[in-house]
Design a protein around this motif. Structure first.
Motif, PDB file in Angstrom:
ATOM      1  N   ILE A  66      31.390  15.116 -23.290  1.00 20.42           N
ATOM      2  CA  ILE A  66      29.960  15.415 -23.340  1.00 20.42           C
ATOM      3  C   ILE A  66      29.387  14.971 -22.000  1.00 20.42           C
ATOM      4  O   ILE A  66      29.757  13.919 -21.479  1.00 20.42           O
ATOM      5  N   VAL A  68      25.721  15.289 -19.628  1.00 20.02           N
ATOM      6  CA  VAL A  68      24.395  15.769 -19.240  1.00 20.02           C
ATOM      7  C   VAL A  68      24.298  15.517 -17.747  1.00 20.02           C
ATOM      8  O   VAL A  68      24.542  14.375 -17.292  1.00 20.02           O
ATOM      9  N   PHE A  78      19.241  15.097 -15.475  1.00 19.59           N
ATOM     10  CA  PHE A  78      18.597  15.417 -16.760  1.00 19.59           C
ATOM     11  C   PHE A  78      18.978  14.410 -17.849  1.00 19.59           C
ATOM     12  O   PHE A  78      18.740  14.660 -19.033  1.00 19.59           O
ATOM     13  N   LYS A  81      16.886  12.132 -21.574  1.00 20.02           N
ATOM     14  CA  LYS A  81      15.720  12.909 -22.027  1.00 20.02           C
ATOM     15  C   LYS A  81      15.963  13.443 -23.435  1.00 20.02           C
ATOM     16  O   LYS A  81      15.275  14.345 -23.889  1.00 20.02           O
ATOM     17  N   GLY A  84      21.560  14.766 -24.640  1.00 24.32           N
ATOM     18  CA  GLY A  84      22.869  14.378 -25.177  1.00 24.32           C
ATOM     19  C   GLY A  84      22.820  14.311 -26.706  1.00 24.32           C
ATOM     20  O   GLY A  84      23.726  14.804 -27.391  1.00 24.32           O
ATOM     21  N   LYS A  85      21.749  13.718 -27.192  1.00 21.02           N
ATOM     22  CA  LYS A  85      21.569  13.571 -28.634  1.00 21.02           C
ATOM     23  C   LYS A  85      21.536  14.938 -29.332  1.00 21.02           C
ATOM     24  O   LYS A  85      22.165  15.126 -30.375  1.00 21.02           O
ATOM     25  N   MET A 114      31.894   8.148 -19.986  1.00 20.51           N
ATOM     26  CA  MET A 114      31.451   8.306 -21.380  1.00 20.51           C
ATOM     27  C   MET A 114      31.572   6.959 -22.073  1.00 20.51           C
ATOM     28  O   MET A 114      32.663   6.462 -22.304  1.00 20.51           O
ATOM     29  N   SER A 117      29.440   2.822 -26.243  1.00 23.15           N
ATOM     30  CA  SER A 117      28.151   2.320 -26.767  1.00 23.15           C
ATOM     31  C   SER A 117      27.189   3.474 -27.074  1.00 23.15           C
ATOM     32  O   SER A 117      26.406   3.395 -28.019  1.00 23.15           O
ATOM     33  N   LYS A 121      25.503   4.415 -30.795  1.00 23.91           N
ATOM     34  CA  LYS A 121      24.072   4.651 -31.020  1.00 23.91           C
ATOM     35  C   LYS A 121      23.827   5.945 -31.805  1.00 23.91           C
ATOM     36  O   LYS A 121      22.832   6.081 -32.506  1.00 23.91           O
TER      37      LYS A 121
HETATM   38  C1  LIG Z   1      26.236  10.006 -22.538  1.00 23.57           C
HETATM   39  C2  LIG Z   1      25.287  11.129 -22.226  1.00 23.57           C
HETATM   40  C3  LIG Z   1      25.911  12.454 -22.650  1.00 23.57           C
HETATM   41  C4  LIG Z   1      24.009  10.910 -23.021  1.00 23.57           C
HETATM   42  O1  LIG Z   1      23.141  12.002 -22.817  1.00 23.57           O
HETATM   43  P1  LIG Z   1      21.596  11.726 -22.498  1.00 23.57           P
HETATM   44  O2  LIG Z   1      20.908  13.039 -22.582  1.00 23.57           O
HETATM   45  O3  LIG Z   1      21.510  10.964 -21.220  1.00 23.57           O
HETATM   46  O4  LIG Z   1      21.210  10.753 -23.700  1.00 23.57           O
HETATM   47  P2  LIG Z   1      19.991  10.853 -24.680  1.00 23.57           P
HETATM   48  O5  LIG Z   1      18.730  10.890 -23.856  1.00 23.57           O
HETATM   49  O6  LIG Z   1      20.185  11.960 -25.648  1.00 23.57           O
HETATM   50  O7  LIG Z   1      20.136   9.456 -25.371  1.00 23.57           O
HETATM   51  C5  LIG Z   1      20.041   9.304 -26.741  1.00 23.57           C
HETATM   52  C6  LIG Z   1      19.905   7.833 -27.036  1.00 23.57           C
HETATM   53  O8  LIG Z   1      20.949   7.059 -26.408  1.00 23.57           O
HETATM   54  C7  LIG Z   1      20.385   6.030 -25.560  1.00 23.57           C
HETATM   55  N1  LIG Z   1      21.222   5.892 -24.398  1.00 23.57           N
HETATM   56  C8  LIG Z   1      21.192   6.651 -23.287  1.00 23.57           C
HETATM   57  N2  LIG Z   1      22.141   6.235 -22.420  1.00 23.57           N
HETATM   58  C9  LIG Z   1      22.805   5.214 -23.038  1.00 23.57           C
HETATM   59  C10 LIG Z   1      23.888   4.363 -22.659  1.00 23.57           C
HETATM   60  N3  LIG Z   1      24.473   4.488 -21.457  1.00 23.57           N
HETATM   61  N4  LIG Z   1      24.328   3.421 -23.530  1.00 23.57           N
HETATM   62  C11 LIG Z   1      23.743   3.293 -24.739  1.00 23.57           C
HETATM   63  N5  LIG Z   1      22.702   4.046 -25.148  1.00 23.57           N
HETATM   64  C12 LIG Z   1      22.236   4.995 -24.305  1.00 23.57           C
HETATM   65  C13 LIG Z   1      19.005   6.517 -25.233  1.00 23.57           C
HETATM   66  O9  LIG Z   1      18.155   5.428 -24.949  1.00 23.57           O
HETATM   67  C14 LIG Z   1      18.581   7.240 -26.506  1.00 23.57           C
HETATM   68  O10 LIG Z   1      18.163   6.279 -27.462  1.00 23.57           O
HETATM   69  P3  LIG Z   1      17.091   6.644 -28.606  1.00 23.57           P
HETATM   70  O11 LIG Z   1      17.786   7.609 -29.519  1.00 23.57           O
HETATM   71  O12 LIG Z   1      16.813   5.331 -29.237  1.00 23.57           O
HETATM   72  O13 LIG Z   1      15.926   7.242 -27.889  1.00 23.57           O
HETATM   73  C15 LIG Z   1      24.902  11.182 -20.718  1.00 23.57           C
HETATM   74  O14 LIG Z   1      24.272   9.998 -20.349  1.00 23.57           O
HETATM   75  C16 LIG Z   1      26.075  11.442 -19.825  1.00 23.57           C
HETATM   76  O15 LIG Z   1      26.434  12.577 -19.581  1.00 23.57           O
HETATM   77  N6  LIG Z   1      26.712  10.377 -19.310  1.00 23.57           N
HETATM   78  C17 LIG Z   1      27.895  10.482 -18.525  1.00 23.57           C
HETATM   79  C18 LIG Z   1      29.039  10.900 -19.412  1.00 23.57           C
HETATM   80  C19 LIG Z   1      30.234  11.349 -18.649  1.00 23.57           C
HETATM   81  O16 LIG Z   1      30.615  10.738 -17.665  1.00 23.57           O
HETATM   82  N7  LIG Z   1      30.819  12.464 -19.104  1.00 23.57           N
HETATM   83  C20 LIG Z   1      31.991  12.978 -18.517  1.00 23.57           C
HETATM   84  C21 LIG Z   1      33.122  12.141 -18.994  1.00 23.57           C
HETATM   85  S1  LIG Z   1      34.709  12.751 -18.715  1.00 23.57           S
END
Ligand SMILES: CC(C)(COP(=O)(O)OP(=O)(O)OC[C@H]1O[C@@H](n2cnc3c(N)ncnc32)[C@H](O)[C@@H]1OP(=O)(O)O)[C@@H](O)C(=O)NCCC(=O)NCCS
Length: 246
Positions: A66, A68, A78, A81, A84-85, A114, A117, A121
């Motif tokens: 996953i 974003v 992005f 926001k 991801g959720k 990824m 944690s 959540k």
């Molecule tokens: C993990 C990921 C998909 C989350 O997507 P996002 O759009 O940033 O997350 P969201 O805004 O939907 O977050 C949803 C909830 O998680 C929380 N959250 C966001 N980043 C977090 C983190 N690093 N750790 C814990 N919680 C987190 C948010 O505060 C939010 O909380 P809420 O529901 O209480 O409001 C994104 O941060 C990402 O792509 N990270 C890198 C992943 C990666 O490296 N992928 C390739 C791997 S091979």
């Protein structure tokens, strides 16, 4: 290209992902893409039936990735926001409608890539662990059986009088495909002193024989591949072993 068509590094990934996609598209691969109102693709989730993953279990799906988009390059950042959720919810609904008993994810226990944690959540529960890699799942029914990680069973052996470079490749991860291509190119620079072995772990029997999906070994030593080491770095490591040959 993992939404990174702007990246020069991605150009080194070869066509492995495309070949993987062509094999997986009729084998239950699910993909959801997040698109903005002005048609920018800013996020994705990819999931496969568990029997094509690095875990084992029954009637479950596995999130390979996953992502974003979080860099300032290309479409921009992005993250955080709520995208991801929404992607993971969309994947859950999809696999439920296919009759799966749960969705499985892998994440890291340290705060990079990824993160386990983040899945916690979203209601995912830790079920297995190996070093910093964590397996989590969300069962949809009471009779769902917990999945397990498939563990490494053996490692490549040294070849007397040669340096061996062994690259395990499944094809699903462009970052790992970059490592494969760099290792193959670097190994070819040393003539017959270096033997390059490609191990295609998309083949399930091969994967189960080794318990390794994507990895790079120089002789018996595993080289860290996340994030991908540079071409020069891989070449230097091979050269060091070549120097030691009698
Ligand atoms: C993990 C990921 C998909 C989350 O997507 P996002 O759009 O940033 O997350 P969201 O805004 O939907 O977050 C949803 C909830 O998680 C929380 N959250 C966001 N980043 C977090 C983190 N690093 N750790 C814990 N919680 C987190 C948010 O505060 C939010 O909380 P809420 O529901 O209480 O409001 C994104 O941060 C990402 O792509 N990270 C890198 C992943 C990666 O490296 N992928 C390739 C791997 S091979």
């Amino acid at each position: 290209m993992c939404l990174e068509d702007w990246s020069d590094e991605m150009k080194e990934a070869g066509d492995h992902k495309e070949l993987w996609y062509n094999k997986m598209k009729d084998k239950g691969l699910g993909v959801k893409i997040a698109v903005t109102e002005d048609d920018k693709v800013v996020g994705m989730i990819q999931y496969v039936p568990l029997e094509y993953s690095t875990a084992e279990g029954d009637n479950l799906y596995f999130i390979n990735c996953i992502w974003v988009h979080g860099y300032k390059e290309g479409v921009g950042d992005f993250q955080k926001k709520g995208i991801g959720k929404r992607l993971i919810k969309a994947a859950e609904e999809d696999v439920k409608s296919k009759g799966a008993k749960g969705l499985v994810a892998w994440g890291l226990s340290i705060p990079v890539f990824m993160r386990a944690s983040w899945f916690k959540k979203q209601g995912y529960v830790k079920i297995d662990k190996q070093s910093i890699s964590v397996l989590l799942w969300k069962p949809f029914s009471n009779d769902a059986i917990p999945p397990k990680m498939i563990r490494q069973k053996k490692k490549p052996k040294e070849i007397p009088g040669k340096v061996s470079v062994t690259s395990f490749i499944n094809g699903w991860c462009p970052a790992q495909n970059i490592v494969f291509e760099r290792a193959r190119r670097a190994a070819s620079e040393f003539g017959d002193k270096v033997v390059f072995n490609e191990i295609d772990t998309f083949n399930r029997e091969t994967f189960l024989e080794w318990g390794i999906a994507d990895a790079l070994f120089i002789d018996e030593k595993e080289i860290r591949t996340g994030p991908p080491p540079s071409y020069e770095d891989i070449k230097k490591k091979i050269a060091k072993r070549v120097k030691k040959l009698k």
